[in-house]
Enzyme design. Structure first.
Site, PDB file in Angstrom:
ATOM      1  N   CYS A 132     104.513  50.861  -2.550  1.00  0.00           N
ATOM      2  CA  CYS A 132     105.059  50.493  -1.181  1.00  0.00           C
ATOM      3  C   CYS A 132     106.223  51.163  -0.499  1.00  0.00           C
ATOM      4  O   CYS A 132     105.837  52.149   0.135  1.00  0.00           O
ATOM      5  CB  CYS A 132     105.407  48.986  -1.502  1.00  0.00           C
ATOM      6  SG  CYS A 132     105.101  47.948   0.014  1.00  0.00           S
ATOM      7  N   HIS A 138     100.560  46.961  -4.620  1.00  0.00           N
ATOM      8  CA  HIS A 138     101.531  46.669  -5.891  1.00  0.00           C
ATOM      9  C   HIS A 138     100.561  46.340  -7.110  1.00  0.00           C
ATOM     10  O   HIS A 138     100.416  45.439  -7.422  1.00  0.00           O
ATOM     11  CB  HIS A 138     102.039  45.555  -5.502  1.00  0.00           C
ATOM     12  CG  HIS A 138     103.053  45.544  -4.530  1.00  0.00           C
ATOM     13  ND1 HIS A 138     104.547  45.762  -4.808  1.00  0.00           N
ATOM     14  CD2 HIS A 138     103.079  45.638  -3.160  1.00  0.00           C
ATOM     15  CE1 HIS A 138     105.433  45.731  -3.869  1.00  0.00           C
ATOM     16  NE2 HIS A 138     104.681  45.859  -2.618  1.00  0.00           N
ATOM     17  N   GLU A 165     101.833  47.132  -9.908  1.00  0.00           N
ATOM     18  CA  GLU A 165     102.696  46.590 -11.044  1.00  0.00           C
ATOM     19  C   GLU A 165     102.719  44.990 -11.336  1.00  0.00           C
ATOM     20  O   GLU A 165     102.839  44.486 -12.727  1.00  0.00           O
ATOM     21  CB  GLU A 165     104.455  47.015 -10.786  1.00  0.00           C
ATOM     22  CG  GLU A 165     104.946  46.067  -9.812  1.00  0.00           C
ATOM     23  CD  GLU A 165     104.532  45.983  -8.385  1.00  0.00           C
ATOM     24  OE1 GLU A 165     105.076  45.278  -7.536  1.00  0.00           O
ATOM     25  OE2 GLU A 165     103.853  46.935  -7.957  1.00  0.00           O
TER      26      GLU A 165
END
Length: 261
Positions: A120, A229, A231
């Site tokens: 990001c 994202h 993660e």
């Protein structure tokens, strides 16, 4: 004859860039738990938080101390002056300390062979470092999707649900992790790449043509930056796990090479 002593392989060390924030009226540095967990569990590395404090860092010492760097997402935006545009509105959250830390540091780390994963804001930082520009309100552009996360009153897990497909470009780093060339990803950003930085390779695009992933074309080591994202999806997304696993293996290879193994 006694057996030769074999030194066990250590976990690679990954520096996770932080945001500069205010905590209890003090300057502090913070990273969200999702990045720490993903580095530890999916990348198999030791997470080490890196303060967004340029005067505290030494790029040569950092190169010797860590095996990879993770550039996190953030509510803040890269200052528009950093890519030659008019200043962002005063109401836009920015992080000048992070800009001053990351942007000068990245070229040195990449030149030193440091594996890199950008997410990001980290994806956007990489583009700016290579001379690219950012579109400050993607959703306002004709023909673009609304890539923002939506209603903040929803449970956090819903922010990170899949929102749109990406098309993976053949022949790149991401193709090895997404061989079917089409995947679903989440979307939590309002800025995006306007002009691609020189020396960056497009790895994936959204249905509206927005660049969703890039790598450093000339870098021999793992360099991948994504706009979404991963993660927050390592527990239920194969692509997210593969991204962090590949990053972790690149960091482990660097750790072994530096140890002479």
């Amino acid at each position: 004859m006694p057996a030769a002593h074999i030194r066990p392989a250590r976990r690679p060390v990954v520096a996770i860039i932080t945001d500069r924030i205010e905590l209890h009226h003090h300057v502090a540095y913070a990273a969200l738990d999702g990045y720490v967990r993903a580095v530890a569990s999916a990348a198999g590395a030791l997470p080490l938080l890196l303060p967004a404090c340029p005067e505290a860092l030494d790029s040569e010492a950092l190169t010797e101390a860590v095996d990879g760097i993770l550039l996190t997402g953030s509510p803040s935006n890269v200052a528009a002056e950093r890519y030659g545009a008019a200043p962002l509105p005063a109401t836009t959250r920015q992080d000048p300390a992070r800009d001053a830390t990351v942007l000068p540091l990245l070229p040195r780390l990449i030149a030193a062979g440091m594996p890199l994963l950008g997410i990001c804001r980290g994806f956007q930082e990489l583009n700016v470092v290579y001379g690219g520009t950012l579109e400050r309100a993607v959703h306002a552009q004709p023909g673009r999707l609304d890539h923002r996360e939506g209603d903040h009153a929803r449970p956090i897990a819903q922010w990170y649900e899949d929102r749109h497909a990406i098309q993976v470009v053949p022949g790149g780093r991401l193709e090895a992790l997404a061989p079917d060339h089409s995947c679903l990803v989440n979307s939590l950003h309002h800025q995006g790449i306007e002009r691609l930085g020189d020396g960056l390779r497009v790895e994936a695009t959204a249905p509206d043509g927005l660049v969703e992933a890039v790598s450093v074309d000339a870098a021999p080591q793992f360099t991948l930056a994504v706009q979404w994202h991963p993660e927050m999806r390592v527990d239920d997304s194969a692509l997210s796990r593969r991204i962090f696993a590949a990053f972790g293996e690149a960091c482990a290879q660097r750790a072994r090479a530096r140890a002479g193994n």
